[in-house]
Design a protein around this motif. Structure first.
Motif, PDB file in Angstrom:
ATOM      1  N   TYR A  38      47.277  33.939  40.761  1.00 50.50           N
ATOM      2  CA  TYR A  38      45.825  33.924  40.913  1.00 50.50           C
ATOM      3  C   TYR A  38      45.162  34.970  40.023  1.00 50.50           C
ATOM      4  N   HIS A  39      43.974  34.611  39.533  1.00 45.19           N
ATOM      5  CA  HIS A  39      43.193  35.502  38.669  1.00 45.19           C
ATOM      6  C   HIS A  39      41.797  35.652  39.273  1.00 45.19           C
ATOM      7  N   PRO A  40      41.687  36.375  40.387  1.00 46.40           N
ATOM      8  CA  PRO A  40      40.406  36.457  41.097  1.00 46.40           C
ATOM      9  C   PRO A  40      39.428  37.416  40.431  1.00 46.40           C
ATOM     10  N   THR A  41      38.160  37.167  40.676  1.00 41.75           N
ATOM     11  CA  THR A  41      37.145  38.150  40.340  1.00 41.75           C
ATOM     12  C   THR A  41      37.203  39.242  41.407  1.00 41.75           C
ATOM     13  N   ALA A  42      36.451  40.319  41.202  1.00 35.92           N
ATOM     14  CA  ALA A  42      36.448  41.412  42.174  1.00 35.92           C
ATOM     15  C   ALA A  42      35.996  40.921  43.549  1.00 35.92           C
ATOM     16  N   GLU A  43      35.060  39.979  43.566  1.00 36.68           N
ATOM     17  CA  GLU A  43      34.539  39.470  44.836  1.00 36.68           C
ATOM     18  C   GLU A  43      35.538  38.557  45.537  1.00 36.68           C
ATOM     19  N   GLN A  44      36.512  38.043  44.808  1.00 33.48           N
ATOM     20  CA  GLN A  44      37.456  37.080  45.381  1.00 33.48           C
ATOM     21  C   GLN A  44      38.773  37.701  45.818  1.00 33.48           C
ATOM     22  N   GLU A  45      38.928  39.007  45.645  1.00 33.42           N
ATOM     23  CA  GLU A  45      40.213  39.654  45.926  1.00 33.42           C
ATOM     24  C   GLU A  45      40.706  39.364  47.338  1.00 33.42           C
ATOM     25  N   GLY A  46      39.801  39.412  48.331  1.00 33.00           N
ATOM     26  CA  GLY A  46      40.228  39.188  49.704  1.00 33.00           C
ATOM     27  C   GLY A  46      40.642  37.758  49.969  1.00 33.00           C
TER      28      GLY A  46
END
Length: 225
Positions: A38-46
Motif C-alpha cells: 500500500y502507498h497511502p497518503t498521510a490521511e490514509q495511514e490508519g
C-alpha cells in the motif's frame, strides 16, 4: 467493532472488483496468491491497517472466493467475475453474528464508478523474469494523467475477466500491477498460482446466515472501533 467490519466489507468489495491471451497453461481451478503493498497518503495511514497484505483467491470456473480478517470479523467474498454478481459473508464469532450481503451487477457498477479509470495500455517490449514467469512491461495511465507500469505474462492463462474491467485491455496474466483499494494506491505482486481442486463455489446464502442489504450493514452501530 462495527466500524472495522464496515471498513473491511468495503475493502473486500473493492478488491474483488479490481483482481488472456494465448498462454502455455490454462488454469480453470486452483489458488492464486498476490501480495499487497500500500502507498497511502498521510490521511490514509490508519485505513491500511484494515487491508490484507496478502490476497489468496480460490478459483473455479467463473467464480472466485477469498477471505480475510478485520477486527473481530472474518469476511468472505464469492464473486462471479463474468456476470458481475457476488456474495459477502460476515462472521463475528464473539457476537454470534453471521450476516450475508448479495451484490448484483448494478451494485458492482456503482462501486466501479468510484474507481479511477485506466487507459492507454502500451507494451514496451521490455521483458524479464519475475519469479517463475516470463514477464513483459506495459505502461498505462489513469483519468488524471498519472502514469503507471505493470508486468504481465503469457506463461499461464486465467479465465477471461478475472482481472476485472479496469485491465481488460491487457493481454496475459498480471504479475505486478497498481490499482486503488478504498482510494488507497495499491501494488499487487503475483506470489504464485497453484492448479488444484478447490471444490464447488456457490453464490447461495449458507444456512444460518441472516441476509442484509449493504445499506443495512453500513447503518449498523456498536461499541468500539
Amino acid at each position: 467493532m462495527f466500524k472495522s467490519i464496515k471498513t473491511g466489507v468495503l475493502a473486500a468489495i473493492l478488491i474483488s472488483t479490481a483482481i488472456v491471451a494465448h498462454a502455455q497453461k490454462k488454469i480453470a481451478e486452483g489458488t492464486i496468491t498476490y501480495t499487497s503493498e500500500y502507498h497511502p497518503t498521510a490521511e490514509q495511514e490508519g485505513a491500511i491497517a484494515m487491508l490484507p497484505t496478502e490476497v489468496k483467491t480460490k478459483l473455479n470456473g467463473n467464480l472466485m472466493k477469498f477471505s480475510f480478517e478485520t477486527g473481530p470479523a472474518t469476511i468472505t467474498i464469492v464473486q462471479n467475475f463474468v456476470e458481475h454478481n457476488g456474495l459477502t459473508l460476515i462472521d463475528v464469532p464473539v457476537a454470534q453474528m453471521q450476516l450475508a450481503v448479495k451484490m448484483d451487477k448494478a451494485a458492482f457498477e456503482k462501486e466501479m464508478a468510484k474507481a479511477p479509470k485506466f487507459s492507454d495500455f502500451k507494451a514496451t517490449g521490455e521483458k524479464k523474469m519475475m519469479g517463475a514467469y516470463n514477464a513483459e512491461k506495459y505502461t498505462y495511465k489513469d483519468d488524471k494523467g498519472t502514469a503507471y507500469e505493470l508486468w504481465t505474462t503469457n506463461d499461464v492463462e486465467l479465465p477471461a475477466g478475472y482481472f476485472g474491467e479496469q485491465f481488460k485491455d491487457v493481454k496475459g496474466t498480471l504479475v505486478k500491477y497498481t490499482t486503488f483499494q478504498q482510494t488507497v494506491k495499491t501494488t499487487y505482486t503475483l506470489k504464485g498460482i497453484t492448479e488444484e481442486k478447490v471444490g464447488a463455489l456457490s453464490l447461495e446464502v449458507p444456512k444460518g446466515y441472516e441476509l442484509k442489504t449493504m445499506e443495512e450493514i453500513m447503518a449498523m452501530q456498536g461499541g468500539g472501533e
